[in-house]
Design a protein around this motif. Structure first.
Motif, mmCIF file in Angstrom:
data_model
loop_
_atom_site.group_PDB
_atom_site.id
_atom_site.type_symbol
_atom_site.label_atom_id
_atom_site.label_comp_id
_atom_site.label_asym_id
_atom_site.label_seq_id
_atom_site.Cartn_x
_atom_site.Cartn_y
_atom_site.Cartn_z
ATOM 1 N N PRO A 98 0.832 -1.207 0.000
ATOM 2 C CA PRO A 98 0.000 0.000 0.000
ATOM 3 C C PRO A 98 0.864 1.255 0.000
ATOM 4 O O PRO A 98 1.861 1.348 0.706
ATOM 5 C CB PRO A 98 -0.796 -0.111 1.301
ATOM 6 C CG PRO A 98 -0.857 -1.579 1.566
ATOM 7 C CD PRO A 98 0.461 -2.133 1.082
ATOM 8 N N GLN A 107 -5.491 2.041 -1.035
ATOM 9 C CA GLN A 107 -5.094 0.632 -1.108
ATOM 10 C C GLN A 107 -4.900 0.138 0.323
ATOM 11 O O GLN A 107 -4.118 0.698 1.080
ATOM 12 C CB GLN A 107 -3.803 0.496 -1.915
ATOM 13 C CG GLN A 107 -3.324 -0.929 -2.060
ATOM 14 C CD GLN A 107 -2.013 -1.024 -2.823
ATOM 15 O OE1 GLN A 107 -1.590 -0.082 -3.483
ATOM 16 N NE2 GLN A 107 -1.370 -2.167 -2.718
ATOM 17 N N LEU A 117 -0.988 -5.239 -3.397
ATOM 18 C CA LEU A 117 -1.437 -5.570 -4.749
ATOM 19 C C LEU A 117 -0.548 -6.705 -5.248
ATOM 20 O O LEU A 117 0.661 -6.536 -5.364
ATOM 21 C CB LEU A 117 -1.317 -4.349 -5.659
ATOM 22 C CG LEU A 117 -1.384 -4.576 -7.175
ATOM 23 C CD1 LEU A 117 -2.673 -5.239 -7.586
ATOM 24 C CD2 LEU A 117 -1.215 -3.267 -7.904
ATOM 25 N N VAL A 144 -6.196 -7.183 -5.152
ATOM 26 C CA VAL A 144 -5.885 -6.079 -4.242
ATOM 27 C C VAL A 144 -7.153 -5.703 -3.483
ATOM 28 O O VAL A 144 -8.260 -5.893 -3.978
ATOM 29 C CB VAL A 144 -5.330 -4.852 -5.016
ATOM 30 C CG1 VAL A 144 -6.362 -4.261 -5.947
ATOM 31 C CG2 VAL A 144 -4.779 -3.798 -4.066
ATOM 32 N N LEU A 187 -9.104 -2.504 -1.900
ATOM 33 C CA LEU A 187 -9.176 -1.043 -1.932
ATOM 34 C C LEU A 187 -10.282 -0.573 -1.004
ATOM 35 O O LEU A 187 -11.216 -1.321 -0.702
ATOM 36 C CB LEU A 187 -9.457 -0.542 -3.351
ATOM 37 C CG LEU A 187 -8.447 -0.911 -4.420
ATOM 38 C CD1 LEU A 187 -8.944 -0.469 -5.788
ATOM 39 C CD2 LEU A 187 -7.093 -0.302 -4.130
ATOM 40 N N ARG A 205 -2.331 -0.010 -12.248
ATOM 41 C CA ARG A 205 -3.117 1.101 -11.700
ATOM 42 C C ARG A 205 -4.271 1.453 -12.631
ATOM 43 O O ARG A 205 -5.422 1.560 -12.219
ATOM 44 C CB ARG A 205 -2.217 2.321 -11.496
ATOM 45 C CG ARG A 205 -2.942 3.568 -11.045
ATOM 46 C CD ARG A 205 -1.972 4.767 -11.042
ATOM 47 N NE ARG A 205 -2.629 5.958 -10.591
ATOM 48 C CZ ARG A 205 -3.338 6.769 -11.374
ATOM 49 N NH1 ARG A 205 -3.480 6.511 -12.653
ATOM 50 N NH2 ARG A 205 -3.905 7.846 -10.882
#
Length: 184
Positions: free
Chosen positions: A21, A33, A37, A61, A63, A122
């Motif tokens: 993160p 985050q 990831l 991931v 979020l 991303r």
């Protein structure tokens, strides 16, 4: 992790990596985050394409962002597979007036001899999130008068619907009233 065309000319590049993160900026003020990831897959330079790169794999991931209705934190786990294509940016691609055909809409472009894996992930994650991020379908949101979360209790505020169609006449009425008081 930078995926360079020179390395891809020799062989496919496999990746199995974690981004903690904070390493990738997911619009920190709105999307945060909360778990690492994890991404794994491979990148290859496609034959007879003048530098087109194919990157495929999967990612996961966790979020968190604020609910668009009640502003409470909401967790969004993202698990996704991807199969992405990137072409080198040429001078012909630069003019904003150039129309893209249907096949080019699905292709990204790169400069400087390769692509950055973090930026690719991303972009893919941000595009996979829903447009409206809500905690649950029946979320009642916040009161527009006092700001109280309507999911935790009700308030006694009375919301009067505004009719903007009459706002121009209201402004004229106020101006006429002001002129009458000045004349007296």
């Amino acid at each position: 992790m930078f995926l360079s065309v020179k390395a891809l000319e020799v062989r496919k590049v496999s990746f199995n990596t974690d981004f903690p993160p904070g390493e990738i900026d997911f619009l920190e003020d709105t999307i945060r985050q909360i778990t690492p990831l994890h991404a794994e897959g491979e990148a290859e330079l496609l034959d007879d394409t003048l530098g087109e790169i194919r990157i495929q794999g999967k990612l996961s991931v966790g979020l968190e962002c604020d609910c668009d209705r009640c502003l409470e934190p909401v967790k969004f786990p993202v698990e996704s597979q991807f199969d992405l294509f990137y072409r080198p940016m040429t001078e012909d691609d630069a003019p904003p007036e150039k129309a893209l055909d249907a096949g080019e809409v699905e292709i990204g472009f790169y400069e400087d001899g390769g692509v950055e894996l973090g930026e690719i992930l991303r972009e893919h994650i941000l595009l996979s999130l829903p447009m409206q991020k809500i905690c649950r379908e029946e979320c009642k949101g916040i009161c527009p008068v006092c700001g109280r979360n309507r999911n935790t209790g009700s308030c006694e505020c009375e919301v009067k619907p505004a009719d903007d169609r009459w706002s121009a006449l209201q402004a004229i009425k106020v101006n006429l009233g002001n002129q009458e008081t000045k004349e007296k």
